[in-house]
Design a protein around this motif. Structure first.
Motif, PDB file in Angstrom:
ATOM      1  N   GLY A 131       0.807  -1.211   0.000  1.00 44.71           N
ATOM      2  CA  GLY A 131       0.000   0.000   0.000  1.00 44.71           C
ATOM      3  C   GLY A 131       0.841   1.262   0.000  1.00 44.71           C
ATOM      4  O   GLY A 131       0.508   2.255  -0.642  1.00 44.71           O
ATOM      5  N   THR A 134       2.628   1.534  -3.588  1.00 43.44           N
ATOM      6  CA  THR A 134       1.719   1.882  -4.688  1.00 43.44           C
ATOM      7  C   THR A 134       1.002   3.208  -4.467  1.00 43.44           C
ATOM      8  O   THR A 134       0.285   3.679  -5.362  1.00 43.44           O
ATOM      9  CB  THR A 134       0.666   0.773  -4.873  1.00 43.44           C
ATOM     10  OG1 THR A 134      -0.086   0.621  -3.659  1.00 43.44           O
ATOM     11  CG2 THR A 134       1.320  -0.546  -5.234  1.00 43.44           C
ATOM     12  N   ARG A 136      -1.317   3.809  -2.154  1.00 39.72           N
ATOM     13  CA  ARG A 136      -2.680   3.625  -1.657  1.00 39.72           C
ATOM     14  C   ARG A 136      -2.822   4.016  -0.197  1.00 39.72           C
ATOM     15  O   ARG A 136      -3.914   4.369   0.260  1.00 39.72           O
ATOM     16  CB  ARG A 136      -3.093   2.165  -1.869  1.00 39.72           C
ATOM     17  CG  ARG A 136      -4.542   1.861  -1.533  1.00 39.72           C
ATOM     18  CD  ARG A 136      -4.890   0.436  -1.934  1.00 39.72           C
ATOM     19  NE  ARG A 136      -3.929  -0.519  -1.387  1.00 39.72           N
ATOM     20  CZ  ARG A 136      -3.990  -1.029  -0.154  1.00 39.72           C
ATOM     21  NH1 ARG A 136      -4.962  -0.636   0.677  1.00 39.72           N
ATOM     22  NH2 ARG A 136      -3.102  -1.904   0.264  1.00 39.72           N
ATOM     23  N   LEU A 137      -1.702   3.984   0.585  1.00 38.68           N
ATOM     24  CA  LEU A 137      -1.734   4.303   2.007  1.00 38.68           C
ATOM     25  C   LEU A 137      -0.821   5.487   2.300  1.00 38.68           C
ATOM     26  O   LEU A 137       0.225   5.650   1.655  1.00 38.68           O
ATOM     27  CB  LEU A 137      -1.276   3.097   2.839  1.00 38.68           C
ATOM     28  CG  LEU A 137      -2.142   1.835   2.771  1.00 38.68           C
ATOM     29  CD1 LEU A 137      -1.502   0.726   3.593  1.00 38.68           C
ATOM     30  CD2 LEU A 137      -3.554   2.117   3.252  1.00 38.68           C
ATOM     31  N   THR A 183       4.073   7.861  -7.809  1.00 33.41           N
ATOM     32  CA  THR A 183       4.342   6.427  -7.756  1.00 33.41           C
ATOM     33  C   THR A 183       5.125   6.019  -9.003  1.00 33.41           C
ATOM     34  O   THR A 183       5.590   6.868  -9.779  1.00 33.41           O
ATOM     35  CB  THR A 183       3.030   5.631  -7.676  1.00 33.41           C
ATOM     36  OG1 THR A 183       2.261   5.865  -8.863  1.00 33.41           O
ATOM     37  CG2 THR A 183       2.220   6.046  -6.446  1.00 33.41           C
ATOM     38  N   THR A 251      -2.762  10.242  -1.203  1.00 32.53           N
ATOM     39  CA  THR A 251      -2.885   8.846  -1.619  1.00 32.53           C
ATOM     40  C   THR A 251      -3.502   8.795  -3.019  1.00 32.53           C
ATOM     41  O   THR A 251      -4.040   9.786  -3.527  1.00 32.53           O
ATOM     42  CB  THR A 251      -3.754   8.040  -0.647  1.00 32.53           C
ATOM     43  OG1 THR A 251      -5.072   8.619  -0.607  1.00 32.53           O
ATOM     44  CG2 THR A 251      -3.151   8.043   0.744  1.00 32.53           C
ATOM     45  N   ARG A 252      -3.418   7.632  -3.612  1.00 35.30           N
ATOM     46  CA  ARG A 252      -4.063   7.401  -4.911  1.00 35.30           C
ATOM     47  C   ARG A 252      -4.357   5.917  -5.048  1.00 35.30           C
ATOM     48  O   ARG A 252      -3.656   5.077  -4.481  1.00 35.30           O
ATOM     49  CB  ARG A 252      -3.171   7.873  -6.057  1.00 35.30           C
ATOM     50  CG  ARG A 252      -1.836   7.172  -6.122  1.00 35.30           C
ATOM     51  CD  ARG A 252      -0.984   7.687  -7.262  1.00 35.30           C
ATOM     52  NE  ARG A 252      -1.583   7.457  -8.555  1.00 35.30           N
ATOM     53  CZ  ARG A 252      -1.035   7.828  -9.700  1.00 35.30           C
ATOM     54  NH1 ARG A 252       0.125   8.491  -9.696  1.00 35.30           N
ATOM     55  NH2 ARG A 252      -1.624   7.580 -10.847  1.00 35.30           N
ATOM     56  N   GLU A 253      -5.381   5.618  -5.762  1.00 31.26           N
ATOM     57  CA  GLU A 253      -5.729   4.220  -5.995  1.00 31.26           C
ATOM     58  C   GLU A 253      -4.999   3.739  -7.250  1.00 31.26           C
ATOM     59  O   GLU A 253      -5.096   4.366  -8.314  1.00 31.26           O
ATOM     60  CB  GLU A 253      -7.237   4.064  -6.180  1.00 31.26           C
ATOM     61  CG  GLU A 253      -8.023   4.167  -4.886  1.00 31.26           C
ATOM     62  CD  GLU A 253      -7.679   3.057  -3.912  1.00 31.26           C
ATOM     63  OE1 GLU A 253      -7.387   1.916  -4.369  1.00 31.26           O
ATOM     64  OE2 GLU A 253      -7.690   3.319  -2.693  1.00 31.26           O
ATOM     65  N   PRO A 254      -4.278   2.661  -7.125  1.00 31.85           N
ATOM     66  CA  PRO A 254      -3.581   2.153  -8.307  1.00 31.85           C
ATOM     67  C   PRO A 254      -4.568   1.658  -9.356  1.00 31.85           C
ATOM     68  O   PRO A 254      -5.607   1.074  -9.028  1.00 31.85           O
ATOM     69  CB  PRO A 254      -2.729   1.008  -7.755  1.00 31.85           C
ATOM     70  CG  PRO A 254      -3.410   0.591  -6.499  1.00 31.85           C
ATOM     71  CD  PRO A 254      -4.039   1.828  -5.932  1.00 31.85           C
TER      72      PRO A 254
END
Length: 268
Positions: A131, A134, A136-137, A183, A251-254
């Motif tokens: 996380g 990538t 996400r966290l 990322t 953050t970002r969502e992969p």
């Protein structure tokens, strides 16, 4: 009256009394003594000299072997020896910590009562690590902040790409630029009054928040002819600060992969 008899004079032929006879020396005893003396080994001058030379040669060989053995480290300066010792000590400590962690994980996984919980904990740690990598966290840790002021908007996307690559090469683990999480799939492009970062416009001033080894990353950025040197050549100003605690909150969502799929497990 008795007539006296004159005493008989002693003659040369008279035999000596048996009470005073002496044992004669054995015949030939002097020859055996001489023969034993000749047969006794004696060290000659040449033999003594040869033994002395052999002793000196042995001493020289031992001294040469010791000198050859010690030449590898004896030729180094004290600072170099201290550096080798420090590096070896650090590597040994790192390996010991890694061994201890692996042994603890193995013990937990092999435990009959805690195996399910240990597997869950291992999966959680793996998910947290992925996380962070990538994006996400959010993440927190030591690192650096870099403040870039660019009044003339002269910093181009190529300058930022170089800076991002140098940070990655220096071991950066989490990177944020203004409010954008960067990322492995991040990109830069020209923008109106700033730069486009992953499809969003970002305007100066630019603030980088990076988690990793502070000294390593700061040294990499300030190398002669490096990313910050090129940015400063445009007229922009850059200030690098080493921090004990850096927060990467964006953050970002992969994105889901379009083409790649997990490889099926091999069956024996």
């Amino acid at each position: 009256m008795a007539e006296s008899v004159p005493a008989r004079p002693a003659t040369a032929d008279a035999e000596p009394s048996s009470d005073h006879d002496e044992e004669p020396a054995p015949a030939g005893s002097g020859g055996w003594t001489t023969l034993r003396g000749l047969m006794r080994p004696r060290a000659t001058r040449s033999q003594i000299l040869t033994a002395l030379l052999c002793a000196l040669l042995g001493f020289a060989v031992v001294a040469q072997l010791r000198q050859t053995r010690d030449d590898g480290l004896a030729s180094l300066r004290q600072s170099e020896l201290v550096g080798i010792l420090d590096q070896t000590t650090r590597q040994g400590d790192d390996l010991q910590r890694e061994i201890a962690e692996l042994e603890r994980t193995r013990a937990e996984l092999e435990s009959g009562t805690d195996s399910r919980q240990a597997a869950l904990d291992a999966a959680t740690r793996s998910a947290e690590m992925q996380g962070i990598l990538t994006g996400r966290l959010p993440a927190v840790g030591p690192g650096i902040t870099v403040n870039l002021t660019d009044p003339a908007v002269a910093v181009g996307y190529e300058h930022m790409v170089n800076m991002l690559e140098e940070l990655r090469n220096a071991g950066a683990e989490a990177i944020q630029l203004n409010d954008r999480r960067l990322t492995a799939s991040s990109y830069f492009a020209p923008g109106d009054g700033g730069l486009v970062v992953d499809g969003a416009l970002v305007r100066p001033p630019y603030q980088w928040a990076v988690i990793g080894s502070p000294q390593t990353m700061a040294t990499a950025l300030d190398m002669h002819g490096g990313a910050l040197a090129m940015i400063r050549n445009t007229g922009a100003k850059a200030v690098v600060t080493l921090e004990d605690r850096v927060e990467v909150t964006a953050t970002r969502e992969p994105a889901a992969p379009r083409f790649a799929t997990p490889q099926p497990a091999q069956t024996s």
